[in-house]
Design a protein around this motif. Structure first.
Motif, PDB file in Angstrom:
ATOM      1  N   ARG A  68       0.838  -1.203   0.000  1.00  0.00           N
ATOM      2  CA  ARG A  68       0.000   0.000   0.000  1.00  0.00           C
ATOM      3  C   ARG A  68       0.875   1.256   0.000  1.00  0.00           C
ATOM      4  NH1 ARG A  68      -2.560  -1.108   4.142  1.00  0.00           N
ATOM      5  NH2 ARG A  68      -1.526   0.249   5.668  1.00  0.00           N
ATOM      6  N   LYS A  69       1.917   1.266   0.805  1.00  0.00           N
ATOM      7  CA  LYS A  69       2.799   2.429   0.861  1.00  0.00           C
ATOM      8  C   LYS A  69       3.568   2.611  -0.449  1.00  0.00           C
ATOM      9  CE  LYS A  69       3.647   2.880   5.821  1.00  0.00           C
ATOM     10  NZ  LYS A  69       4.696   3.019   6.856  1.00  0.00           N
ATOM     11  N   LEU A  70       3.969   1.502  -1.058  1.00  0.00           N
ATOM     12  CA  LEU A  70       4.684   1.594  -2.325  1.00  0.00           C
ATOM     13  C   LEU A  70       3.781   2.115  -3.438  1.00  0.00           C
ATOM     14  CD1 LEU A  70       6.930  -1.614  -2.482  1.00  0.00           C
ATOM     15  CD2 LEU A  70       7.710   0.736  -2.705  1.00  0.00           C
ATOM     16  N   ASN A  71       2.515   1.676  -3.417  1.00  0.00           N
ATOM     17  CA  ASN A  71       1.588   2.085  -4.475  1.00  0.00           C
ATOM     18  C   ASN A  71       1.208   3.558  -4.369  1.00  0.00           C
ATOM     19  OD1 ASN A  71       1.507  -0.410  -5.755  1.00  0.00           O
ATOM     20  ND2 ASN A  71      -0.127  -1.174  -4.429  1.00  0.00           N
ATOM     21  N   GLU A  72       1.497   4.161  -3.211  1.00  0.00           N
ATOM     22  CA  GLU A  72       1.217   5.593  -3.062  1.00  0.00           C
ATOM     23  C   GLU A  72       2.247   6.436  -3.821  1.00  0.00           C
ATOM     24  OE1 GLU A  72       1.251   6.252   1.108  1.00  0.00           O
ATOM     25  OE2 GLU A  72      -0.677   5.248   1.465  1.00  0.00           O
ATOM     26  N   LYS A  73       3.328   5.820  -4.271  1.00  0.00           N
ATOM     27  CA  LYS A  73       4.359   6.527  -5.017  1.00  0.00           C
ATOM     28  C   LYS A  73       4.548   5.877  -6.379  1.00  0.00           C
ATOM     29  CE  LYS A  73       7.135   7.669  -0.897  1.00  0.00           C
ATOM     30  NZ  LYS A  73       7.025   9.139  -0.959  1.00  0.00           N
ATOM     31  N   CYS A  74       4.777   6.713  -7.368  1.00  0.00           N
ATOM     32  CA  CYS A  74       5.186   6.146  -8.657  1.00  0.00           C
ATOM     33  C   CYS A  74       6.664   5.796  -8.574  1.00  0.00           C
ATOM     34  CB  CYS A  74       4.916   7.131  -9.798  1.00  0.00           C
ATOM     35  SG  CYS A  74       5.972   8.596  -9.766  1.00  0.00           S
ATOM     36  N   ASP A  75       7.138   5.075  -9.571  1.00  0.00           N
ATOM     37  CA  ASP A  75       8.524   4.606  -9.508  1.00  0.00           C
ATOM     38  C   ASP A  75       9.515   5.759  -9.437  1.00  0.00           C
ATOM     39  OD1 ASP A  75       7.421   2.147  -9.639  1.00  0.00           O
ATOM     40  OD2 ASP A  75       8.152   1.641 -11.653  1.00  0.00           O
ATOM     41  N   GLU A 130       9.084   8.734  -8.228  1.00  0.00           N
ATOM     42  CA  GLU A 130       9.035   9.356  -6.905  1.00  0.00           C
ATOM     43  C   GLU A 130       9.845   8.542  -5.898  1.00  0.00           C
ATOM     44  OE1 GLU A 130       4.726  11.644  -6.686  1.00  0.00           O
ATOM     45  OE2 GLU A 130       4.793   9.476  -6.341  1.00  0.00           O
ATOM     46  N   PHE A 131       9.724   7.242  -5.994  1.00  0.00           N
ATOM     47  CA  PHE A 131      10.487   6.383  -5.085  1.00  0.00           C
ATOM     48  C   PHE A 131      11.985   6.551  -5.313  1.00  0.00           C
ATOM     49  CE2 PHE A 131      12.531   2.461  -3.762  1.00  0.00           C
ATOM     50  CZ  PHE A 131      11.967   2.245  -2.510  1.00  0.00           C
ATOM     51  N   LEU A 132      12.387   6.582  -6.594  1.00  0.00           N
ATOM     52  CA  LEU A 132      13.816   6.693  -6.919  1.00  0.00           C
ATOM     53  C   LEU A 132      14.399   8.031  -6.482  1.00  0.00           C
ATOM     54  CD1 LEU A 132      13.791   5.121 -10.497  1.00  0.00           C
ATOM     55  CD2 LEU A 132      14.747   4.098  -8.431  1.00  0.00           C
ATOM     56  N   ASN A 133      13.557   9.061  -6.410  1.00  0.00           N
ATOM     57  CA  ASN A 133      14.029  10.397  -6.047  1.00  0.00           C
ATOM     58  C   ASN A 133      13.869  10.710  -4.565  1.00  0.00           C
ATOM     59  OD1 ASN A 133      14.864  11.163  -8.678  1.00  0.00           O
ATOM     60  ND2 ASN A 133      12.732  11.524  -9.246  1.00  0.00           N
ATOM     61  N   MET A 134      13.554   9.695  -3.769  1.00  0.00           N
ATOM     62  CA  MET A 134      13.457   9.922  -2.328  1.00  0.00           C
ATOM     63  C   MET A 134      14.821  10.331  -1.769  1.00  0.00           C
ATOM     64  SD  MET A 134      11.038   6.775  -1.060  1.00  0.00           S
ATOM     65  CE  MET A 134      11.516   7.062   0.647  1.00  0.00           C
ATOM     66  N   LYS A 135      14.798  10.975  -0.611  1.00  0.00           N
ATOM     67  CA  LYS A 135      16.037  11.401   0.038  1.00  0.00           C
ATOM     68  C   LYS A 135      16.846  10.189   0.484  1.00  0.00           C
ATOM     69  CE  LYS A 135      14.143  11.511   4.733  1.00  0.00           C
ATOM     70  NZ  LYS A 135      13.928  12.308   5.949  1.00  0.00           N
ATOM     71  N   ASN A 136      18.134  10.401   0.679  1.00  0.00           N
ATOM     72  CA  ASN A 136      18.996   9.339   1.187  1.00  0.00           C
ATOM     73  C   ASN A 136      18.808   9.178   2.691  1.00  0.00           C
ATOM     74  OD1 ASN A 136      20.173   8.763  -1.301  1.00  0.00           O
ATOM     75  ND2 ASN A 136      21.727  10.361  -1.043  1.00  0.00           N
ATOM     76  N   MET A 137      18.930   7.967   3.161  1.00  0.00           N
ATOM     77  CA  MET A 137      18.788   7.675   4.583  1.00  0.00           C
ATOM     78  C   MET A 137      19.978   8.270   5.338  1.00  0.00           C
ATOM     79  SD  MET A 137      18.261   3.909   6.350  1.00  0.00           S
ATOM     80  CE  MET A 137      16.911   3.510   5.238  1.00  0.00           C
ATOM     81  N   LEU A 151      10.985   3.456   2.997  1.00  0.00           N
ATOM     82  CA  LEU A 151       9.868   4.361   2.719  1.00  0.00           C
ATOM     83  C   LEU A 151       9.734   5.436   3.789  1.00  0.00           C
ATOM     84  CD1 LEU A 151       7.251   1.732   1.498  1.00  0.00           C
ATOM     85  CD2 LEU A 151       8.147   3.629   0.135  1.00  0.00           C
ATOM     86  N   ASN A 152      10.070   5.089   5.022  1.00  0.00           N
ATOM     87  CA  ASN A 152       9.904   6.032   6.138  1.00  0.00           C
ATOM     88  C   ASN A 152      11.120   6.925   6.368  1.00  0.00           C
ATOM     89  OD1 ASN A 152       7.321   5.086   6.721  1.00  0.00           O
ATOM     90  ND2 ASN A 152       8.104   3.461   8.065  1.00  0.00           N
ATOM     91  N   HIS A 153      12.321   6.414   6.026  1.00  0.00           N
ATOM     92  CA  HIS A 153      13.532   7.143   6.418  1.00  0.00           C
ATOM     93  C   HIS A 153      14.480   7.443   5.260  1.00  0.00           C
ATOM     94  CE1 HIS A 153      12.578   6.611  10.692  1.00  0.00           C
ATOM     95  NE2 HIS A 153      12.196   5.383  10.360  1.00  0.00           N
ATOM     96  N   GLY A 154      14.132   7.037   4.058  1.00  0.00           N
ATOM     97  CA  GLY A 154      14.996   7.315   2.919  1.00  0.00           C
ATOM     98  C   GLY A 154      15.674   6.062   2.390  1.00  0.00           C
ATOM     99  N   ILE A 155      16.241   6.180   1.202  1.00  0.00           N
ATOM    100  CA  ILE A 155      16.846   5.019   0.552  1.00  0.00           C
ATOM    101  C   ILE A 155      18.337   4.940   0.864  1.00  0.00           C
ATOM    102  CG2 ILE A 155      15.161   4.893  -1.306  1.00  0.00           C
ATOM    103  CD1 ILE A 155      17.053   6.432  -3.077  1.00  0.00           C
ATOM    104  N   CYS A 156      18.884   3.713   0.793  1.00  0.00           N
ATOM    105  CA  CYS A 156      20.311   3.472   1.008  1.00  0.00           C
ATOM    106  C   CYS A 156      20.737   2.311   0.129  1.00  0.00           C
ATOM    107  CB  CYS A 156      20.595   3.194   2.481  1.00  0.00           C
ATOM    108  SG  CYS A 156      19.798   1.705   3.112  1.00  0.00           S
ATOM    109  N   ASP A 157      21.973   1.855   0.265  1.00  0.00           N
ATOM    110  CA  ASP A 157      22.487   0.782  -0.591  1.00  0.00           C
ATOM    111  C   ASP A 157      21.631  -0.481  -0.505  1.00  0.00           C
ATOM    112  OD1 ASP A 157      24.562   2.401  -1.373  1.00  0.00           O
ATOM    113  OD2 ASP A 157      25.990   1.604   0.078  1.00  0.00           O
ATOM    114  N   GLU A 158      21.162  -0.793   0.700  1.00  0.00           N
ATOM    115  CA  GLU A 158      20.444  -2.056   0.907  1.00  0.00           C
ATOM    116  C   GLU A 158      18.980  -2.015   0.433  1.00  0.00           C
ATOM    117  OE1 GLU A 158      23.933  -1.919   3.580  1.00  0.00           O
ATOM    118  OE2 GLU A 158      22.269  -0.519   3.217  1.00  0.00           O
TER     119      GLU A 158
END
Length: 900
Positions: free
Chosen positions: A659-666, A668-675, A714-721
C-alpha cells in the motif's frame, strides 16, 4: 597529554623522556668533546686498517701479478661478502648445475605454453646457498624476455603484512616504468582491462603503480573483515593475470618463507592455484630445519598439493669435497690438483656448508695461515696448522668471533642495525641519524662504522640501503645485546622513525610500532603506554584494510596489554575500538574463543547500544560462519527489536508495504532522500547480513526482513540495501501470484541499483532478480551476462556468498540454455574449484546435480539415469541435504514423514 582519538596523529615521544633509561656513564660518553671524539675515531680506524694490512698487501701483490683480484683472491672476498656473490663466483655456481637446470627447464615450459602457474620450492639449512641458486637464474630469465622480481621475508618484520610481496611488486612497477614506452603502454592497458575498479585499492598497497597507470581519485574501497581479505586476494590475482603474459613471463621469488606472515602465504596459495593465471613461475625458499609439520608454510604446501598443484621440490645439501676444491681453486686462482690438501682440510672442518667454508677461509686468512708469496708468485698455506686449528662448530660462532674482533664502535653500530632487521632502508637510517641519540649507544660516527663493516664483509651497501651480508650475521649481532639494552634500542629506534614518519609514511607505521612494542616493557608512564596503544590500533586498522588479520590481532593484543586499571573509564573510546576490532580480527582467523572474550569485554563495558553494534555484527557473522544460523538469526532479531524492529504477521506487513509503495510512482520512489539516521542504517546493514542466512534457515524470517527493509526505506529514505529489499519483495509477490507487481518491483530494484554510487549490494540484487523473476519473462541466456557480472563484482567487493549464488545460478542457466556440454562441464569444474577455495560448500553442492547430469549426458557415467559418478552420489547428497535442512519451521508431521 592524552590524544582525543585513534584517528589523530600520534606525536613522537619526547626524547627527554628517554634519558632515564641511560646510565650516567653513557651520558658522559655522549657529551665528549669533538677533539676527543676525533681522536677515538682515528684510533679505531687505525685498528681497522691494521686488521686489513695483510689483505691490502695481498691485493697489491695480486695486482702487480696482473691477476683479476676483484673476484679471485681472498682479500677481496671480504669486500664481496654477500652470500650470493660468494657462492656464485662470477658466472659459476658450484655443485648446483642439476638444480639450476631444473629451474631453467621449468621456466622455459612456463614461457612456451599457456599453462597454470608453476611452483618450485628450494629448501635446505642456513648457508647452503638457496638464495644464490635462485638469484643465479635472474640474468638468463631477463635475457630471454622474462621479468624476475624478488622479495625477502624478515624475521624482525613478520608482523608487517605482505612486506616481501609488496617489495617484489614494487620492483616490478619500477622495472616497467624504466622500460620503453611501448611496454609501459601494454602493461597499462592490460591492468586497466583486468583489474578495473580495483586499481585504486592496489595503488594503496603498491604506491609505485602510479608510475605506470593513472590512479582514480575516488578509487578506494570501504571494506572490512573477511571482505577486505577476499578483495585483496582477488585484486592481486587480477593484477598477476594482467602482467604475466607469454610474451613476458613473470618469475616471482620470495626468500626465507619460514618467516612469511600468514596473509603472504594466503596470497601465494591464491596465485599459484589460480588456473586463469598463465606464464607465472613462483620460486620460494625456506630453511628446512625451521619448518616442521605444524608450521603454517607446511599447511599451505599441503593445501596446494590437495588442489593438484605440482610443487617441484629442490633440497640443497652441503657441497661435496670435489665442489669445495673447485670453489677454493677458483678463489685463489690455483690449479685444482694443488689445492686438494687445503680443500680436504676445509671440507672436514666445515662439512661443505658454503657459508661456513667462506667464513672459515676468511678466518684462516686473518690469522695468516694462508697468504700470497711474492717470491714464488703463488698462494701458500700451512696445512698442519689449518688441520690442527680448533674452530667453532658452525659459521655462526665464526661470525661471532669476527664481530667481537672489530672495534667497539663498529660492534655497537652492528648491534643497533641488527635491531632493525636484515635490511636498514635509507629512510630508517636518516631517521636514526638525526640528533645525538646514537652517541648514547656508543655510535659516534655511525656511517663510518657501517662502511668499515662493509669492508669487513659483514654488511652490503645496496643503493642507499644497508643489508647484512647474511641474515645469520644479523642474528649473531643481535645476540650480543642484553635484553634490557635491546629494549632501550628498540624503543629509541621506534621513536625516531615515528618522529620522522613523513619521509616514508607508507612504511613508517609498521616499523615504528614493531620497534616500540619491543621496548614497551620498559615504559611505566601511563601517557606513553596509551600513545603506543593508539599506534598499535592504527597499525591494526591498516592491517585489516589489507585483510591481514593475524598481524591485526597481534597489534590489538599488544595495544590491550598496554592498558592499565580503569582504562575503560579513562580511555573509553580507545578500549572500545581495541576490543571490538580484536573481536573482528579473531573471528576472521577462526579464533572464536578469543573472539568471545573480546566481545564479553565490549558487551560488559559498552555505554550504549550504538557502541555494541559493530561487535554485534561480528557475533552474528561468527554464528553464521559456524553454521549456527538459527542462533545468528535469533541474535539478529533480538538486536533489531532493541533498535525498534520486531517480527510481525507476514500478510499484514506485506499488505502494508504494498500500500505504501503504491502511493508513489517509480520515479518518486527513486528520487526519495537518502537515509541519514545512523540507527536505521545499522538496521538495514544488519538485515542485509541476516537475509542470506534466513533464506536457508527460515523463509518466513526472510519475508519479514525484506518487508521491514522496504518499510524502513519508505519512512527514512533510501540506502544501498534498499534495492536488495525490493528484489526480495519480488519473490513474495511471485509467491502470492502477483506476477505484474513482481516484475515492477524487480525492475525498480535494478533502476535503484543503477542509481546508487555503490555496487555493494549488486550481487545480492542480481542473484535474486535473475534467479526468481527474470526467467519467468525472458530466456535463460539473457540472464547469463548479469549473473556473471554479479559474480565478478561480488568477488571484487569480497562478498563471496552472493558472488557464489550468482555463479551457481549462472552454471544452472548455462545448462538449461543448451550450451555445448563440454563448455558447460568445463565452466562448472572451474567455478566448483573457486567455490571450494572460498569455502562456499552450500552453493558448491547445489551445483553438483547439474554438473553430474552434464557428465552423464557426455557418457561419463555407468548409468545415465542415476546421478552417480565423479561429482556426486545422489543418495549421499540427499542424506546430507536432509541432515542439513533447518529445524525451524518443520512440522512434526514432516519430520515423521522423513523418518518413515
Amino acid at each position: 597529554s592524552m590524544l582525543p582519538n585513534a584517528n589523530d596523529s600520534v606525536h613522537a615521544i619526547n626524547p627527554e623522556d628517554l634519558k632515564l633509561f641511560f646510565s650516567p656513564s653513557k651520558a658522559v660518553i655522549g657529551q665528549k668533546g669533538a677533539a676527543e671524539e676525533t681522536n677515538i675515531i682515528a684510533i679505531e680506524k687505525e685498528r681497522i686498517e691494521t686488521n686489513h694490512l695483510l689483505h691490502q698487501s695481498v691485493k697489491k701483490v695480486r695486482y702487480d701479478a696482473s691477476i683479476h683480484a676483484h673476484q679471485n683472491n681472498l682479500s677481496n672476498m671480504k669486500r664481496e661478502r654477500k652470500t650470493k656473490s660468494l657462492f656464485s663466483q662470477g658466472k659459476k655456481l658450484y655443485g648446483r648445475n642439476e638444480h639450476l637446470s631444473t629451474i631453467m627447464d621449468t621456466y622455459k615450459k612456463v614461457a612456451k605454453s599457456k599453462q597454470s602457474p608453476k611452483m618450485i620450492m628450494v629448501s635446505g639449512y642456513a648457508g647452503t646457498g638457496k638464495t644464490s641458486l635462485v638469484l643465479h637464474v635472474q640474468k638468463p630469465v631477463t635475457d630471454m624476455g622474462g621479468v624476475f622480481i624478488f622479495g625477502k621475508c624478515d624475521r624482525f618484520r613478520q608482523m608487517e603484512p605482505l612486506s616481501a610481496i609488496i617489495a617484489a611488486l614494487t620492483e616490478f612497477c619500477n622495472q616497467i616504468a624504466r622500460g620503453n614506452v611501448k611496454r609501459i603502454h601494454q602493461v597499462r592497458n592490460a591492468i586497466k582491462k583486468e583489474v578495473g575498479s580495483l586499481i585504486g585499492f592496489l595503488a594503496s598497497l603498491i604506491p609505485s603503480l602510479s608510475q605506470i597507470i593513472e590512479i582514480p581519485a575516488t578509487a578506494g574501497l570501504n571494506a572490512g573483515g573477511m571482505e577486505a581479505q577476499r578483495i585483496l586476494k582477488y585484486a592481486l590475482r587480477l593484477f598477476v593475470r594482467a602482467v604475466a603474459t607469454p610474451s613476458q613471463p613473470l618469475v616471482l621469488f620470495i626468500d626465507d618463507l619460514q618467516w612469511a606472515d600468514s596473509i603472504s602465504l594466503d596470497i601465494i596459495e591464491s596465485l599459484v592455484s589460480d588456473t586463469e593465471i598463465t606464464s607465472l613461475l613462483f620460486l620460494g625458499s625456506y630453511r628446512k630445519n625451521e619448518v616442521d609439520c605444524m608450521h603454517p608454510l607446511t599447511g599451505k604446501l599441503r593445501n596446494l598439493e590437495n588442489k593438484q598443484v605440482n610443487i617441484i621440490k629442490i633440497i640443497l645439501g652441503n657441497l661435496s669435497e670435489k665442489d669445495t676444491n673447485e670453489l677454493i681453486s677458483d678463489l685463489i686462482q690455483t690449479p685444482p690438483h694443488t689445492t686438494i690438501p687445503l680443500s680436504s682440510a676445509v671440507h672436514r672442518k666445515t662439512s661443505g656448508n658454503a657459508l661456513f667454508i667462506l667464513q672459515f677461509l676468511s678466518s684462516i686468512c686473518d690469522e695468516g695461515l694462508i697468504n700470497f708469496s711474492s717470491e714464488s708468485n703463488q698462494w701458500k698455506w700451512d696445512i698442519s696448522m689449518i688441520i690442527s686449528k680448533k674452530i667453532a662448530d658452525n659459521a655462526v660462532e665464526l661470525m661471532l668471533n669476527k664481530i667481537l674482533f672489530l672495534p667497539e664502535e663498529t660492534q655497537n653500530a652492528l648491534k643497533l642495525l641488527s635491531c632493525i632487521g636484515y635490511c636498514c632502508e635509507n629512510f630508517i637510517l636518516s631517521s636514526i641519524a638525526i640528533g645525538d641519540g646514537l652517541c648514547r649507544f656508543g655510535c659516534y660516527d655511525f656511517i663510518a662504522s657501517l662502511q668499515l663493516a662493509v669492508k669487513e664483509g659483514l654488511l652490503d651497501r645496496v643503493g642507499t640501503d644497508y643489508t647484512f651480508a647474511h641474515d645469520q650475521i644479523q642474528q649473531v649481532a643481535y645476540s650480543l645485546i642484553s635484553e634490557n639494552e635491546r629494549g632501550k634500542m628498540h624503543f629509541w629506534i621506534g621513536n625516531q622513525v615515528w618522529a620522522n614518519k613523513l619521509t616514508s609514511p607508507e612504511k613508517a607505521l609498521f616499523i615504528a610500532v614493531g620497534q616500540l612494542n619491543k621496548g614497551a616493557f620498559l615504559i611505566d608512564e601511563t601517557h606513553q603506554r596509551i600513545k603506543i596503544a593508539r599506534l598499535n590500533l592504527q597499525a591494526a586498522q591498516k592491517s585489516k584494510l589489507l585483510g591481514a588479520f593475524v598481524p591485526a590481532a597481534f597489534y590489538l593484543n599488544a595495544g590491550m596489554s598496554l592498558l592499565g586499571k580503569n582504562s575503560w573509564n579513562n580511555y573509553y573510546d580507545l578500549c572500545l575500538q581495541l576490543y571490538s576490532s580484536c573481536a573482528e580480527a579473531n573471528f576472521c582467523i577462526g579464533k572464536f574463543d578469543e573472539m568471545e572474550k573480546n566481545l564479553k569485554e565490549v558487551f560488559t563495558n559498552a555505554r550504549c547500544l550504538d557502541d555494541e553494534l559493530e561487535s554485534t555484527f561480528t557475533f552474528v557473522s561468527a554464528l553464521v560462519a559456524q553454521n549456527k544460523m538459527h542462533q545468528g538469526l535469533d541474535l539478529g532479531l533480538l538486536i533489531l527489536a532493541q533498535l525498534g524492529d520486531i517480527r510481525s504477521i507476514i500478510m499484514v506487513e506485506f499488505a502494508k508495504t504494498k500500500r505504501k509503495l503504491n502511493e508513489k510512482c517509480d520515479d518518486e520512489f527513486l528520487n526519495m532522500k537518502n537515509m541519514s539516521d545512523k540507527h536505521k542504517l545499522a538496521v538495514m546493514r544488519l538485515m542485509y547480513i541476516l537475509a542470506l542466512s534466513a533464506f536457508h534457515a527460515d523463509s518466513e524470517v526472510l519475508a519479514l526482513i525484506c518487508l521491514r527493509m522496504v518499510q524502513t526505506s519508505l519512512n527514512h529514505g533510501i540506502c544501498d540495501e534498499t534495492a536488495y529489499g525490493l528484489s526480495v519483495l519480488c519473490i513474495l509477490c511471485y509467491n502470492f501470484g502477483q506476477i505484474d507487481d513482481a516484475l515492477r518491483f524487480g525492475l525498480l530494484s535494478l533502476r535503484l541499483q543503477d542509481k546508487t554510487e555503490s555496487n555493494k549490494c549488486l550481487p545480492g540484487v542480481y542473484c535474486v532478480f535473475y534467479t526468481f523473476i527474470h526467467p519467468y519473462f525472458h530466456h535463460y541466456r539473457s540472464s547469463l551476462g548479469p549473473l556473471e557480472l554479479g559474480y565478478n563484482i561480488g568477488m571484487r567487493n569480497g562478498d563471496v556468498s552472493y558472488a557464489s549464488v550468482c555463479i551457481r545460478q549462472y552454471c544452472t542457466h548455462l545448462f538449461h540454455c543448451g550450451e555445448e556440454l563440454a563448455t558447460v562441464e568445463r565452466t562448472m569444474r572451474k567455478y566448483d574449484k573457486i567455490m571450494m577455495e572460498q569455502k562456499q560448500e552450500i552453493y558448491q553442492k547445489q551445483n553438483f546435480p547439474y554438473w553430474q547430469a552434464a557428465l552423464n549426458l557426455m557418457g561419463y557415467s555407468n548409468d545415465p539415469e542415476q546421478l552417480i559418478g565423479e561429482v556426486m552420489d545422489q543418495e549421499q547428497l540427499l542424506e546430507e541435504a536432509i541432515a542439513w535442512r533447518p529445524e525451524r519451521g518443520r512440522t512434526e508431521e514432516s519430520k515423521a514423514e522423513e523418518n518413515n
